[in-house]
Design a protein around this motif. Structure first.
Motif, PDB file in Angstrom:
ATOM      1  N   GLY A  21       0.808  -1.212   0.000  1.00 11.97           N
ATOM      2  CA  GLY A  21       0.000   0.000   0.000  1.00 11.97           C
ATOM      3  C   GLY A  21       0.842   1.264   0.000  1.00 11.97           C
ATOM      4  O   GLY A  21       1.803   1.422   0.651  1.00 11.97           O
ATOM      5  N   GLN A  40      -5.251  -1.677   7.228  1.00 13.94           N
ATOM      6  CA  GLN A  40      -5.820  -0.987   6.071  1.00 13.94           C
ATOM      7  C   GLN A  40      -5.511  -1.718   4.779  1.00 13.94           C
ATOM      8  O   GLN A  40      -6.385  -1.913   3.936  1.00 13.94           O
ATOM      9  N   THR A  66      -8.360  -3.570   2.403  1.00 10.85           N
ATOM     10  CA  THR A  66      -8.464  -3.276   0.973  1.00 10.85           C
ATOM     11  C   THR A  66      -8.364  -4.563   0.158  1.00 10.85           C
ATOM     12  O   THR A  66      -9.196  -4.840  -0.713  1.00 10.85           O
ATOM     13  N   ILE A 118     -11.235  -6.276  -2.375  1.00 10.96           N
ATOM     14  CA  ILE A 118     -10.939  -6.565  -3.780  1.00 10.96           C
ATOM     15  C   ILE A 118     -11.089  -8.069  -4.059  1.00 10.96           C
ATOM     16  O   ILE A 118     -11.680  -8.471  -5.058  1.00 10.96           O
ATOM     17  N   THR A 140     -10.761  -0.107  -5.751  1.00  6.83           N
ATOM     18  CA  THR A 140      -9.374   0.149  -5.357  1.00  6.83           C
ATOM     19  C   THR A 140      -9.142   1.628  -5.105  1.00  6.83           C
ATOM     20  O   THR A 140      -8.559   2.023  -4.086  1.00  6.83           O
ATOM     21  N   MET A 180     -10.954   2.810  -1.890  1.00  8.44           N
ATOM     22  CA  MET A 180     -10.287   2.358  -0.674  1.00  8.44           C
ATOM     23  C   MET A 180      -9.008   3.152  -0.425  1.00  8.44           C
ATOM     24  O   MET A 180      -8.727   3.550   0.708  1.00  8.44           O
ATOM     25  N   ASN A 181      -8.231   3.389  -1.485  1.00  9.71           N
ATOM     26  CA  ASN A 181      -7.001   4.168  -1.320  1.00  9.71           C
ATOM     27  C   ASN A 181      -7.309   5.575  -0.847  1.00  9.71           C
ATOM     28  O   ASN A 181      -6.637   6.116   0.027  1.00  9.71           O
ATOM     29  N   PHE A 224      -8.451   5.603   2.912  1.00  8.50           N
ATOM     30  CA  PHE A 224      -7.383   5.406   3.875  1.00  8.50           C
ATOM     31  C   PHE A 224      -6.363   6.531   3.839  1.00  8.50           C
ATOM     32  O   PHE A 224      -5.758   6.857   4.836  1.00  8.50           O
TER      33      PHE A 224
END
Lengths: 280, 290
Positions: free
Chosen positions: A280, B214, B218, B222, B278, B281-282, B285
């Motif tokens: 991430g 996190q 995610t 997905i 995606t 979610m990015n 967060f």
């Protein structure tokens, strides 16, 4: 540290918790092995969790081994996956080096494009790839598996290697350039050996992702020539539809290679999963 | 150095294989999918362009919405059941510092290395109404048994159980690495200040694990959207379409109902949904981090 190792009630509860989780994770597999040695009548008469077979039906395994095409499919799996891993590693190193080290305007954009594949669901390409492969006459060949396997493992490979390359010091490369080293020798002799850690991770993740894949194989392959290990289970269970003991045996048998490899490479895999997932 | 590192020809050679792979195996199929989604192609013979008709049909298609709901259920199952147990297991495993740590970790992960084909067929047997493990377990506790776990009303829950069970080790391992990455000095300082273990879990472990959680959440969302193989082998989305998922639905439409064009329309929407998920979610967060 003030960690007590005495058996306090709290500690017993925690240990129990861990054991229960372990039993839940493992018991279906124990059950699988247990039933794989039983006969059909014993399986249907069973009302307890485990059974003690009157005789251990090794015969189930012999059937699974020969009629399940075990060795042939295992060889295919090993071949396809090893090739996929090698190609992914090679392309990852080249792309990562180009995007992180070489100086050009589009490096960031190209890296983003290469990483984009991470967000595309692989199964959305099943239908169009079927038509593409069919028109190129590569359905039912090794390429039909190799291309999608490489394409969908590549983003992670590029991600991990490029992250690592950017953390390497420039000085080594500078010294090499002064000594007259060209780019390709630089990549093969100097950069690649320093990338050992992320490359191991990429190799493991690629193996884990593709070893168990069968949707593509099912869609793009027709003849047994290149089919992979999951087809031992899929085809054999169809063939021995009323012999449940043998069906249990083929599942246990085909699970063995991956489980053995996992136990041997335990440490690397644990590290690889942890490294590979935190993207991430 | 500068001259060598900005050689355009070398750069082109280095990036060519990766870009070709992307163009050929990712971008080209997506473009082709968009094209076929505008047709009524059955998979054989000739076809006509029918504009957006497939998409209009998709919006009204109950099965499509059912697949999305099932993905949502699975995501909730992952987040509410699998992940809390995985975090707890990782924390306890780390805390006990027992000799069995490595062994237990290995056991938890074993289902993950076994092929989906084996796992799905194994669970078909576990769910079997005649000799299945689950019914035998119920009988051994004095219940009736004989339930058809893959039948109507049960199927989607059975699929969820298998998926939550199968993916558990993966999540656990990532959390475990997260727990191991926390500086032990933090705990020592807290214990010196009189903090007990429960509060340490709430105020040190979980906050320190936030980035890992996190990422894992995610990934869970997905993978709930992308689910295909297990459903394909366990229930084929049935009975009816009760346990349908998007990827499986598009496959069925194309290859079993011979509606290749419609299947591609589902593919295109499927890609868009995954990309959106995606990105969202990015975004969510990232904002929280700031």
């Amino acid at each position: 540290m003030n960690k007590k190792k005495k058996l306090t009630p709290g500690r017993i509860v925690l240990i129990l918790f861990l054991i229960i989780v372990a039993v839940v994770q493992l018991f279906p597999l124990v059950w699988l092995i247990n039933f794989s040695f039983a006969s059909n009548t014993e399986i249907f008469a069973s009302s307890s969790l485990l059974i003690i077979p009157e005789e251990f039906k090794i015969d189930n395994y012999i059937k699974a081994f020969t009629d399940g095409n075990f060795l042939h499919y295992l060889f295919n799996s090993l071949l396809v996956n090893t090739l996929a891993v090698l190609i992914v590693l090679g392309i990852s190193i080249l792309s990562a080096f180009a995007c992180m080290r070489m100086r050009w305007k589009l490096s960031g954009l190209v890296r983003t494009i290469l990483l984009l594949g991470m967000m595309i669901p692989i199964h959305a390409t099943l239908l169009p790839n079927y038509i593409i492969f069919d028109s190129l006459k590569i359905t039912d060949t090794l390429w039909a598996l190799l291309i999608p396997y490489v394409a969908f493992s590549l983003p992670q490979g590029v991600f991990l290697t490029s992250g690592f390359i950017s953390s390497l010091p420039y000085e080594i490369e500078e010294a090499a350039v002064i000594d007259g080293c060209g780019i390709f020798r630089m990549i093969t002799r100097i950069v690649t050996p320093m990338l050992k850690a992320p490359l191991v991770t990429v190799a493991i993740m690629t193996y884990l992702n593709n070893w168990n894949e069968f949707m593509m194989a099912m869609t793009y392959l027709r003849s047994p020539t290149w089919k992979t290990l999951p087809f031992s289970v899929l085809e054999f269970t169809g063939q021995y539809i009323s012999n449940y003991g043998a069906q249990f045996a083929v599942m246990a048998l085909t699970a063995i290679p991956a489980v053995v490899a996992y136990i041997i490479l335990n440490k690397h895999i644990t590290k690889g999963v942890a490294l590979g997932a935190v993207k991430g | 150095m500068n001259k060598l590192y900005s050689n355009k020809a070398i750069i082109a050679i280095l990036v060519a294989p990766g870009l070709l792979m992307f163009l050929f195996a990712v971008l080209a199929p997506i473009c082709l999918s968009v094209y076929y989604s505008l047709t009524d192609y059955s998979g054989l013979g000739s076809f006509d362009m029918i504009g957006m008709a497939n998409y209009q049909e998709l919006i009204k298609d109950e099965t499509f919405w059912l697949s999305l709901r099932n993905s949502a259920l699975l995501a909730v199952g992952f987040i509410v059941i699998q992940h809390p147990i995985a975090i707890l297991t990782a924390v306890v495993l780390d805390k006990l510092q027992s000799k069995a740590e490595g062994l237990l970790r290995t056991i938890y992960f074993i289902p993950n290395v076994i092929s989906v084909a084996i796992i799905a067929y194994l669970w078909r047997f576990v769910f079997n109404p005649n000799f299945g493990l689950l019914n035998n377990l119920i009988k051994s506790f004095g219940g009736e048994g004989g339930i058809n776990w893959l039948g109507s009303g049960y199927a989607i829950w059975s699929v969820l159980i298998v998926l939550i069970w199968h993916g558990f080790g993966w999540g656990m391992l990532i959390y475990y690495a997260g727990v191991k990455g926390i500086d032990p000095a933090l705990y020592e300082a807290a214990y010196l200040d009189g903090c007990d273990e429960k509060r340490a879990l709430w105020h040190i472990t979980l906050p320190m694990m936030k980035p890992v959680i996190q990422v894992n959440v995610t990934l869970a969302i997905i993978s709930a959207l992308k689910q295909m193989e297990t459903v394909y082998l366990l229930t084929r989305g049935g009975p009816g379409n009760e346990s349908q998922f998007m990827a499986n639905y598009l496959y069925e439409q194309a290859f079993r109902s011979f509606r290749y064009g419609y299947g591609n329309a589902i593919s295109v929407v499927f890609i868009i949904i995954c990309l959106l998920a995606t990105l969202i979610m990015n975004r969510v967060f990232r904002e929280r981090k700031a």
